[in-house]
Scaffold this motif. Structure first.
Motif, PDB file in Angstrom:
ATOM      1  N   ARG A   1       0.846  -1.183   0.000  1.00 41.25           N
ATOM      2  CA  ARG A   1       0.000   0.000   0.000  1.00 41.25           C
ATOM      3  C   ARG A   1       0.889   1.243   0.000  1.00 41.25           C
ATOM      4  O   ARG A   1       1.737   1.402   0.880  1.00 41.25           O
ATOM      5  N   PRO A   2       0.733   2.122  -0.974  1.00 41.08           N
ATOM      6  CA  PRO A   2       1.581   3.318  -1.012  1.00 41.08           C
ATOM      7  C   PRO A   2       1.252   4.274   0.133  1.00 41.08           C
ATOM      8  O   PRO A   2       0.137   4.269   0.666  1.00 41.08           O
ATOM      9  N   CYS A   3       2.226   5.067   0.510  1.00 42.55           N
ATOM     10  CA  CYS A   3       2.040   6.070   1.564  1.00 42.55           C
ATOM     11  C   CYS A   3       2.341   7.451   0.998  1.00 42.55           C
ATOM     12  O   CYS A   3       3.022   7.590  -0.025  1.00 42.55           O
ATOM     13  N   PHE A   4       1.835   8.464   1.686  1.00 40.76           N
ATOM     14  CA  PHE A   4       2.031   9.848   1.251  1.00 40.76           C
ATOM     15  C   PHE A   4       2.301  10.700   2.481  1.00 40.76           C
ATOM     16  O   PHE A   4       1.551  10.643   3.460  1.00 40.76           O
ATOM     17  N   HIS A   5       3.371  11.459   2.438  1.00 43.09           N
ATOM     18  CA  HIS A   5       3.687  12.314   3.588  1.00 43.09           C
ATOM     19  C   HIS A   5       4.671  13.387   3.165  1.00 43.09           C
ATOM     20  O   HIS A   5       5.521  13.162   2.299  1.00 43.09           O
TER      21      HIS A   5
END
Length: 601
Positions: free
Chosen positions: A379-383
């Protein structure tokens, strides 16, 4: 790997996978039975208030007070149902947003499509990606608007639900001695509701403080979700987990702790989030139905459908949608298409790796943070702040692809090196959404003939629409992955659809004077066959992935076709919704065996 060489890339990815394919990788502790760690499930936010057991007969019992349960309650209210009892182990409404109050917690799905019922409550989120407390307060506001809190039983776990044929009622027993019967029984238990705690040798020997991120101990750390963690100023902290939760915890921990060790088994792909306050002009010109239209626009792009405009315009719609549905030029052979898709995926991941290099000053640390697998593998993450936190001299990244060797009284041991810490924080997430429904429900569900749901679903799901199952009369299940419905990135949209279906279905049943419904054997068999026939076996690709919950921790071959989605893959979302709406519009309740009350029309 600046130049795309498919053989070299595959070899590198497989080598990284193999580092992580270790025995016991997926072993976890059962927090219901583990005497030492059962305390991790306790509520640190709301004191448990003693009360007398409740004996009652109501219209509906809903198990779960998160987004799914709240929305089901709203639609049942709209259908004219008066007596509704929500039962939840939490101390209040909110589900995952009640429990997850760790510092920095926010949603990585755009607020304007994630927070439900914005139009009805005339509310616009304050930020593009809302922080947890704002989401939680919004859910509380919905529950208050529809009077779902007064009769709720909080800090209460269902121990058994049993169908009583003579009374045509479900009888619900709880761990607080309650005995509640109901006509309709709704399971809204969520998709990521069971804390996952790894089974690492020696965990119980650790002499310091430890807790899971979904039960954050502010009594120890001080501060709050958006406040400095003042209690950690003289503390060395070890954080385990660098998924969606861990990456949000790192920046505030880095700022507050004396020192922070981040133990990373597999780096996440960290895309730009681009969070910002909501533009004051955002609400201008919004027309009725805007939120559903925006949800549909996002969903269309995620499914690879053409859209005139990308309303959300973020990493999900750019990278994830592209990787899931690569463009296919006319005349391409299957082999050419797969090669093109693989190259596109590589370019997406190269961009993520370059972002690490650009943001992290120390080359050695940057190298460890680079994700080396296909974008679809995790699952990709974004931050926006996570990677930058590793430029803080108080933060040390510990690479442990094979996991933590053991934990001693002093702290974790990796490759023979002892790391001494005052506190261990487990940001290890939740059991995967493919965890069987009967386990996520957390209690015994006994249907007709004394058959339990666990027994019936032992070989895979069996349902109609993923929301009703033969032998379990008058029971609805909110749609979720692994149970013959569809899968969405924006879970709220699926919860909205499920709640609307249940509300309208109950309204139809009431209108027709139905006392009891059950799924016909033929309807359940036909639906299950549809699911099996459309199953997409992706094990050839997913087996090459680094282990994660998306590929059953490296064993995608164990996936069960019976527990797939309508339309295969992530599912035919719009086809599924259309099918449900047409079924409701027809009004005949096809596929259900009905027992009508005497004298009903």
């Amino acid at each position: 790997m600046s130049r795309y060489d498919p053989e070299a890339v595959r070899a590198k990815y497989l080598a990284e996978r193999d580092k992580r394919l270790v025995p016991g990788r997926a072993d976890i502790r059962d927090l219901k039975t583990d005497e030492h760690f059962a305390r991790y499930r306790d509520d640190p936010f709301t004191p448990v208030v003693e009360r007398d057991p409740v004996a009652d007969d109501v219209d509906v019992v809903i198990v779960g007070g998160g987004i799914a349960g709240i929305l089901a309650g709203v639609q049942l209210r709209k259908a004219g149902i008066e007596r509704i009892r929500i039962v939840d182990q939490a101390g209040g409404i909110g589900g995952t947003w009640y429990w997850n109050r760790y510092p920095g917690v926010m949603c990585d799905i755009e607020s304007y499509i994630y927070l439900p019922m914005l139009e009805e409550l005339d509310y616009i989120p304050t930020r593009r990606y809302a922080f947890g407390e704002e989401i939680w307060r919004h859910l509380e506001a919905i529950a208050d608007r529809f009077d779902l809190v007064g009769d709720a039983l909080f800090h209460t776990g269902v121990t058994k639900a049993e169908w009583h044929e003579d009374a045509a009622r479900w009888r619900i027993h709880t761990d607080r001695g309650d005995d509640v019967s109901c006509r309709w029984y709704v399971l809204a238990v969520g998709i990521l509701n069971l804390l996952k705690l790894p089974a690492i040798p020696g965990m119980e020997d650790f002499a310091g403080r430890s807790f899971h991120t979904a039960r954050w101990d502010y009594g120890y750390t001080g501060g709050g979700p958006d406040e400095p963690l003042t209690g950690l100023a003289d503390k060395v902290v070890g954080l385990m987990g660098t998924g969606a939760t861990g990456i949000q915890c790192v920046p505030p921990l880095a700022e507050s702790a004396k020192h922070l060790y981040v133990f990373q088994r597999t780096p996440s792909a960290i895309g730009e989030r681009g969070n910002r306050p909501t533009d004051p002009d955002f609400a201008l010109g919004l027309e009725p139905g805007w939120q559903r239209a925006r949800m549909d626009n996002f969903q269309s792009i995620m499914l690879g459908r053409p859209a005139e405009v990308d309303l959300v315009d973020d990493g999900w719609t750019h990278d994830y949608a592209a990787a899931q549905h690569p463009p296919r030029a006319e005349g391409m052979t299957t082999a050419e298409y797969l090669r093109s898709a693989e190259e596109l995926d590589y370019q997406i991941m190269e961009a993520h790796r370059r972002r690490v290099e650009e943001l992290v000053a120390d080359p050695a640390t940057a190298e460890i943070l680079k994700p080396l697998y296909r974008y679809l593998c995790k699952r990709p993450c974004f931050h926006d702040e996570y990677l930058l936190a590793f430029n803080n001299p108080k933060v040390t990244l510990i690479d442990c692809p094979a996991g933590i060797e053991r934990i001693t009284e002093q702290g974790p041991v990796v490759d023979g090196h002892q790391y001494e810490v005052d506190c261990i924080i487990y940001g290890t997430g939740f059991e995967a959404e493919l965890t069987p429904l009967f386990r996520r429900a957390g209690h015994e569900i006994v249907g007709r003939g004394g058959v339990t749901l666990a027994e019936k679903w032992a070989d895979g799901a069996a349902s109609l629409f993923g929301m009703m199952s033969r032998g379990f009369p008058n029971m609805f299940v909110m749609p979720a992955p692994g149970q013959q419905a569809v899968v969405t990135v924006n879970y709220t949209q699926l919860a909205v659809l499920g709640a609307e279906f249940i509300g309208r279905a109950v309204g139809l049943l009431e209108q027709k004077g139905v006392e009891v419904f059950d799924v016909s054997a033929e309807a359940e068999e036909d639906w299950t066959q549809k699911i099996v026939d459309s199953y997409v076996d992706a094990s050839a690709i997913m087996s090459a992935c680094t282990p994660s919950r998306l590929n059953n921790e490296g064993h995608p071959e164990a996936m069960n076709p019976r527990s797939g989605s309508y339309g295969g893959g992530l599912g035919d979302w719009f086809g599924y919704r259309e099918l449900l709406e047409q079924w409701l519009d027809a009004g005949s309740l096809e596929g259900l065996d009905l027992e009508v009350r005497s004298g009903a029309q």
